[in-house]
Structure formats: structure tokens, C-alpha cells
Scaffold this motif. Structure first.
Motif, PDB file in Angstrom:
ATOM      1  N   MET A  23       0.810  -1.097  -0.036  1.00 34.76           N
ATOM      2  CA  MET A  23      -0.023  -0.064   0.013  1.00 34.76           C
ATOM      3  C   MET A  23       1.075   1.295  -0.164  1.00 34.76           C
ATOM      4  O   MET A  23       1.819   1.282   0.752  1.00 34.76           O
ATOM      5  N   LYS A  24       0.537   2.275  -0.821  1.00 35.11           N
ATOM      6  CA  LYS A  24       1.581   3.318  -0.943  1.00 35.11           C
ATOM      7  C   LYS A  24       1.134   4.240   0.164  1.00 35.11           C
ATOM      8  O   LYS A  24       0.065   4.535   0.789  1.00 35.11           O
ATOM      9  N   GLU A  25       2.455   5.014   0.576  1.00 37.91           N
ATOM     10  CA  GLU A  25       2.098   6.016   1.563  1.00 37.91           C
ATOM     11  C   GLU A  25       1.259   7.230   0.842  1.00 37.91           C
ATOM     12  O   GLU A  25       1.577   7.525  -0.506  1.00 37.91           O
ATOM     13  N   LYS A  26       0.787   8.122   1.662  1.00 41.33           N
ATOM     14  CA  LYS A  26      -0.057   9.350   1.256  1.00 41.33           C
ATOM     15  C   LYS A  26       0.822  10.343   1.128  1.00 41.33           C
ATOM     16  O   LYS A  26       1.762  10.494   1.737  1.00 41.33           O
ATOM     17  N   LEU A  27       0.558  11.126   0.242  1.00 39.15           N
ATOM     18  CA  LEU A  27       1.399  12.420   0.008  1.00 39.15           C
ATOM     19  C   LEU A  27       0.448  13.267  -0.434  1.00 39.15           C
ATOM     20  O   LEU A  27      -0.335  12.893  -1.548  1.00 39.15           O
ATOM     21  N   THR A  28       0.535  14.657  -0.062  1.00 40.45           N
ATOM     22  CA  THR A  28      -0.278  15.734  -0.445  1.00 40.45           C
ATOM     23  C   THR A  28       0.543  16.829  -1.147  1.00 40.45           C
ATOM     24  O   THR A  28       1.580  17.414  -0.591  1.00 40.45           O
ATOM     25  N   LEU A  29       0.054  17.338  -2.337  1.00 43.27           N
ATOM     26  CA  LEU A  29       0.913  18.161  -3.144  1.00 43.27           C
ATOM     27  C   LEU A  29      -0.063  19.321  -3.284  1.00 43.27           C
ATOM     28  O   LEU A  29      -1.191  19.355  -3.749  1.00 43.27           O
ATOM     29  N   VAL A  30       0.377  20.510  -2.643  1.00 39.76           N
ATOM     30  CA  VAL A  30      -0.239  21.718  -2.688  1.00 39.76           C
ATOM     31  C   VAL A  30       0.237  22.960  -3.531  1.00 39.76           C
ATOM     32  O   VAL A  30       1.325  23.100  -3.473  1.00 39.76           O
ATOM     33  N   LYS A  31      -0.435  23.247  -4.507  1.00 42.54           N
ATOM     34  CA  LYS A  31      -0.172  24.682  -5.324  1.00 42.54           C
ATOM     35  C   LYS A  31      -0.807  25.621  -4.850  1.00 42.54           C
ATOM     36  O   LYS A  31      -2.178  25.930  -4.739  1.00 42.54           O
ATOM     37  N   VAL A  32      -0.326  26.855  -4.532  1.00 43.53           N
ATOM     38  CA  VAL A  32      -0.661  28.094  -4.133  1.00 43.53           C
ATOM     39  C   VAL A  32      -0.352  29.255  -5.162  1.00 43.53           C
ATOM     40  O   VAL A  32       0.831  29.063  -5.731  1.00 43.53           O
ATOM     41  N   GLY A  33      -1.401  29.955  -5.570  1.00 43.36           N
ATOM     42  CA  GLY A  33      -1.225  30.880  -6.459  1.00 43.36           C
ATOM     43  C   GLY A  33      -0.372  32.019  -5.874  1.00 43.36           C
ATOM     44  O   GLY A  33      -0.467  32.237  -4.665  1.00 43.36           O
ATOM     45  N   GLY A  34      -0.240  32.926  -6.870  1.00 44.27           N
ATOM     46  CA  GLY A  34       0.627  34.013  -6.598  1.00 44.27           C
ATOM     47  C   GLY A  34      -0.063  35.158  -5.849  1.00 44.27           C
ATOM     48  O   GLY A  34       0.669  35.850  -4.874  1.00 44.27           O
ATOM     49  N   ALA A  35      -1.227  35.268  -5.713  1.00 45.51           N
ATOM     50  CA  ALA A  35      -1.955  36.338  -5.182  1.00 45.51           C
ATOM     51  C   ALA A  35      -2.059  36.017  -3.698  1.00 45.51           C
ATOM     52  O   ALA A  35      -1.994  36.786  -2.759  1.00 45.51           O
ATOM     53  N   VAL A  36      -2.224  34.647  -3.371  1.00 47.53           N
ATOM     54  CA  VAL A  36      -1.844  34.276  -1.970  1.00 47.53           C
ATOM     55  C   VAL A  36      -0.591  34.742  -1.578  1.00 47.53           C
ATOM     56  O   VAL A  36      -0.283  35.130  -0.429  1.00 47.53           O
ATOM     57  N   VAL A  37       0.365  34.251  -2.122  1.00 48.91           N
ATOM     58  CA  VAL A  37       1.888  34.245  -1.751  1.00 48.91           C
ATOM     59  C   VAL A  37       2.121  35.701  -1.668  1.00 48.91           C
ATOM     60  O   VAL A  37       3.049  36.019  -0.850  1.00 48.91           O
ATOM     61  N   GLU A  38       1.562  36.628  -2.260  1.00 50.67           N
ATOM     62  CA  GLU A  38       1.963  38.057  -2.105  1.00 50.67           C
ATOM     63  C   GLU A  38       1.109  38.789  -1.072  1.00 50.67           C
ATOM     64  O   GLU A  38       1.461  39.968  -0.782  1.00 50.67           O
ATOM     65  N   ASP A  39       0.230  38.016  -0.386  1.00 52.75           N
ATOM     66  CA  ASP A  39      -0.418  38.678   0.676  1.00 52.75           C
ATOM     67  C   ASP A  39       0.436  38.092   2.002  1.00 52.75           C
ATOM     68  O   ASP A  39      -0.019  36.877   2.281  1.00 52.75           O
ATOM     69  N   GLU A  40       0.823  38.917   2.863  1.00 49.16           N
ATOM     70  CA  GLU A  40       1.447  38.115   4.031  1.00 49.16           C
ATOM     71  C   GLU A  40       0.659  37.652   4.822  1.00 49.16           C
ATOM     72  O   GLU A  40       0.775  36.498   5.302  1.00 49.16           O
TER      73      GLU A  40
ATOM     74  N   ARG B  48       3.768  12.890   4.268  1.00 54.01           N
ATOM     75  CA  ARG B  48       4.555  13.624   3.202  1.00 54.01           C
ATOM     76  C   ARG B  48       3.928  14.826   2.472  1.00 54.01           C
ATOM     77  O   ARG B  48       2.752  14.576   2.044  1.00 54.01           O
ATOM     78  N   LYS B  49       4.494  15.638   2.047  1.00 57.66           N
ATOM     79  CA  LYS B  49       4.017  16.631   1.472  1.00 57.66           C
ATOM     80  C   LYS B  49       5.071  17.581   0.421  1.00 57.66           C
ATOM     81  O   LYS B  49       6.137  17.610   0.495  1.00 57.66           O
ATOM     82  N   VAL B  50       4.351  18.223  -0.476  1.00 54.19           N
ATOM     83  CA  VAL B  50       5.241  19.108  -1.405  1.00 54.19           C
ATOM     84  C   VAL B  50       4.236  20.295  -1.708  1.00 54.19           C
ATOM     85  O   VAL B  50       3.094  20.309  -1.657  1.00 54.19           O
ATOM     86  N   LEU B  51       5.326  21.553  -2.082  1.00 53.76           N
ATOM     87  CA  LEU B  51       4.430  22.910  -2.124  1.00 53.76           C
ATOM     88  C   LEU B  51       4.912  23.381  -3.424  1.00 53.76           C
ATOM     89  O   LEU B  51       6.124  23.177  -3.655  1.00 53.76           O
ATOM     90  N   VAL B  52       4.032  24.081  -4.313  1.00 52.73           N
ATOM     91  CA  VAL B  52       4.213  24.406  -5.449  1.00 52.73           C
ATOM     92  C   VAL B  52       3.784  25.819  -5.351  1.00 52.73           C
ATOM     93  O   VAL B  52       2.498  26.160  -5.014  1.00 52.73           O
ATOM     94  N   HIS B  53       4.666  26.881  -5.697  1.00 48.50           N
ATOM     95  CA  HIS B  53       3.974  28.363  -5.691  1.00 48.50           C
ATOM     96  C   HIS B  53       4.244  28.861  -6.975  1.00 48.50           C
ATOM     97  O   HIS B  53       4.746  28.864  -7.914  1.00 48.50           O
ATOM     98  N   GLY B  54       3.245  29.877  -7.219  1.00 48.47           N
ATOM     99  CA  GLY B  54       3.453  30.898  -8.169  1.00 48.47           C
ATOM    100  C   GLY B  54       3.961  32.428  -7.933  1.00 48.47           C
ATOM    101  O   GLY B  54       5.000  32.178  -6.943  1.00 48.47           O
ATOM    102  N   GLY B  55       3.687  33.235  -8.534  1.00 48.08           N
ATOM    103  CA  GLY B  55       4.224  34.620  -8.117  1.00 48.08           C
ATOM    104  C   GLY B  55       4.340  35.609  -9.232  1.00 48.08           C
ATOM    105  O   GLY B  55       5.168  36.552  -9.188  1.00 48.08           O
ATOM    106  N   GLY B  56       3.493  35.422 -10.225  1.00 48.95           N
ATOM    107  CA  GLY B  56       3.527  36.441 -11.564  1.00 48.95           C
ATOM    108  C   GLY B  56       3.304  37.751 -10.944  1.00 48.95           C
ATOM    109  O   GLY B  56       3.729  38.518 -11.783  1.00 48.95           O
ATOM    110  N   ARG B  57       2.229  38.088 -10.134  1.00 44.22           N
ATOM    111  CA  ARG B  57       2.085  39.503  -9.729  1.00 44.22           C
ATOM    112  C   ARG B  57       3.368  40.189  -9.404  1.00 44.22           C
ATOM    113  O   ARG B  57       3.457  41.497  -9.838  1.00 44.22           O
TER     114      ARG B  57
END
Length: 258
Positions: free
Chosen positions: A1-18, A34-43
Motif C-alpha cells: 500500500m502506497k504512503e499518502k502524499l499531499t501536493l499543494v499548489k498556491v497561487g501568486g495572489a496568496v503568496v504575495e499577501d503576507e 509527506r508533502k510538497v508545495l508549488v508556488h506561483g508569483g506572477g504578480r
């Protein structure tokens, strides 16, 4: 049985608001396992470019990335934004490690060809992801934080859509883990009425998507997001959730599934 992993992508609008970013990182830290984070940053990239006297050009929501803009997005995504997120996670006791696709040859792309007269410049379409590199870091107790940058193997960095980064990373990791992919942004989910924040569509299959696309319920920037989500599910990702950045518990938002 595979271990669970959560990958979260967060958009630039959230990243740029403290305040929003702080809440998201607290919630991300609370995710078990286990987890991974992916971020934007276009603004932020647009703001920095403007201060440098570089005009931002967008076509259908996609950034035209010439040589000057490539320098800006590499600095902003791979440096300013990525290291701020990594440092903020470290402050919360999370052993984060920031990566672009070039680091460890994690994600390699080719430069998008000219199509319909549009030259996007140094924009990458993903060819391969080395999930074993990410898995090695994860199994050492690290939390990868991926910036929306890849490389072509010939020494060139390429600007790459953050949703695509998240989807391609999730697909690769699905060979090794039971993956849940969460696209988090400013809305509660996919809305049937864009003027009603509570009109969340709870479940979307491919046939649902085709129907919603045809009747105009889903349009604009949500189209590629759901297409990425469906591609991830087809490639073995267990489920994809599109939800509000403050609701990462898997109990809210729109679930994309087969």
C-alpha cells in the motif's frame, strides 16, 4: 500500500499577501505525512519588472517571456518568492528545500514553439519529471518547495506555468505515492455562478467538464486548471481538489475525479 502524499499548489495572489500566506503555511504545516508545495508569483514578477522599466506582455493569461523577462522571473520565482516561502516554513519547524526544475534535473522542458503567430519566448512545456529525486528528498524528511521554473538541458531556464508544475510533479510522484493534489486559490472552488462565492460545484468528472465548458459555466483561466487536474487523475493521481487557500483539509472545494 502506497504512503499518502499531499501536493499543494498556491497561487501568486496568496503568496504575495503576507496574512494569507502566513495562514496557508500554518495550514500546510498541519497536513500530516509527506508533502510538497508549488508556488506561483506572477504578480510580484510584474511589479519587479515595472520597477526595472520592463513591460509585461500577456496573451490569454500567459506571460510572454523574452530574455529580459526571463531574468526577472528567474530572480523573482527562484529567488525572492521561493526563498521567502522556504524561510517561512523553516520558521515553522518544517525542513523545506527550495527547488527549480534545474535543481537536481528535477523537471526538464522544451521551449514552446511558435503557434498561431504567438511566440511566448522562454516558456517551457514539460517533457519529463524525475520523481525519484523528489522522493529521495521527501524520504529524508524534506519538504520540496517548487518554483515555476524548468530548464531545457542546454543551459537555458524556462518560465513554466505553476499549475503545470504541480500537475506534472503529482503525476510523477503518483508512481510512488498515493497522491492528493490541491490547487488552492482565492475562491472556495469551481463556481457555477462567478458572482456567488457559495455556488461551489462539489464534483467534476471529464464528462461534466465537457458539458460545463460547452455551456460556458466554466471558462477563462479555470479551463487549463481543470484540464491539468483531469490529466493528473488520468495519470494516476488519486484525486485533485480545487479549493480556497484557507481550506486545505480536503473536506472543502471541488473534487476532480474519474
Amino acid at each position: 500500500m502506497k504512503e499518502k502524499l499531499t501536493l499543494v499548489k498556491v497561487g501568486g495572489a496568496v503568496v504575495e499577501d503576507e496574512a494569507q500566506l502566513a495562514q496557508l503555511l500554518n495550514d500546510f504545516g498541519a497536513i500530516e505525512g509527506r508533502k510538497v508545495l508549488v508556488h506561483g508569483g506572477g504578480r510580484r514578477a510584474t511589479q519587479v519588472a515595472a520597477r526595472l522599466g520592463i513591460e509585461s506582455q500577456m496573451v490569454n493569461g500567459r506571460r510572454i517571456t523574452d530574455a529580459q523577462m526571463l531574468e526577472v522571473v528567474t530572480m523573482v520565482y527562484g529567488g525572492l518568492v521561493n526563498k521567502h516561502v522556504v524561510a517561512s516554513l523553516q520558521a515553522r519547524g518544517i525542513a523545506a528545500i527550495g527547488l527549480t526544475g534545474a535543481d537536481g534535473d528535477v523537471m526538464r522542458s522544451h521551449r514552446r514553439p511558435v503557434k498561431d503567430g504567438i511566440d511566448y519566448g522562454f516558456v517551457g512545456d514539460v517533457d519529463k519529471v524525475d520523481g525519484s529525486v523528489l522522493s529521495h528528498l521527501i524520504e529524508q524528511g524534506m519538504v520540496p518547495v517548487l518554483a515555476p521554473l524548468t530548464h531545457d538541458g542546454q543551459g537555458n531556464m524556462l518560465n513554466t506555468n505553476a499549475d503545470t508544475i504541480a500537475s506534472e510533479a503529482a503525476k510523477s510522484l503518483a508512481q510512488l505515492y498515493d497522491v492528493t493534489l490541491i490547487f488552492s486559490f482565492e475562491k472556495k472552488g469551481v463556481l457555477s455562478n462567478p458572482d456567488d462565492d457559495d455556488s461551489v460545484i462539489p464534483l467534476i468528472t471529464r464528462s461534466d467538464f465537457e458539458r460545463y465548458k460547452a455551456d460556458g459555466t466554466i471558462s477563462g483561466g479555470m479551463l487549463p486548471k481543470i484540464e491539468n487536474a483531469l490529466a493528473a487523475v488520468d495519470a494516476g493521481v488519486s484525486r485533485v481538489i480545487i479549493t480556497l487557500a484557507t481550506q486545505l483539509d480536503g473536506q472543502h472545494g471541488t473534487v476532480i475525479c474519474k
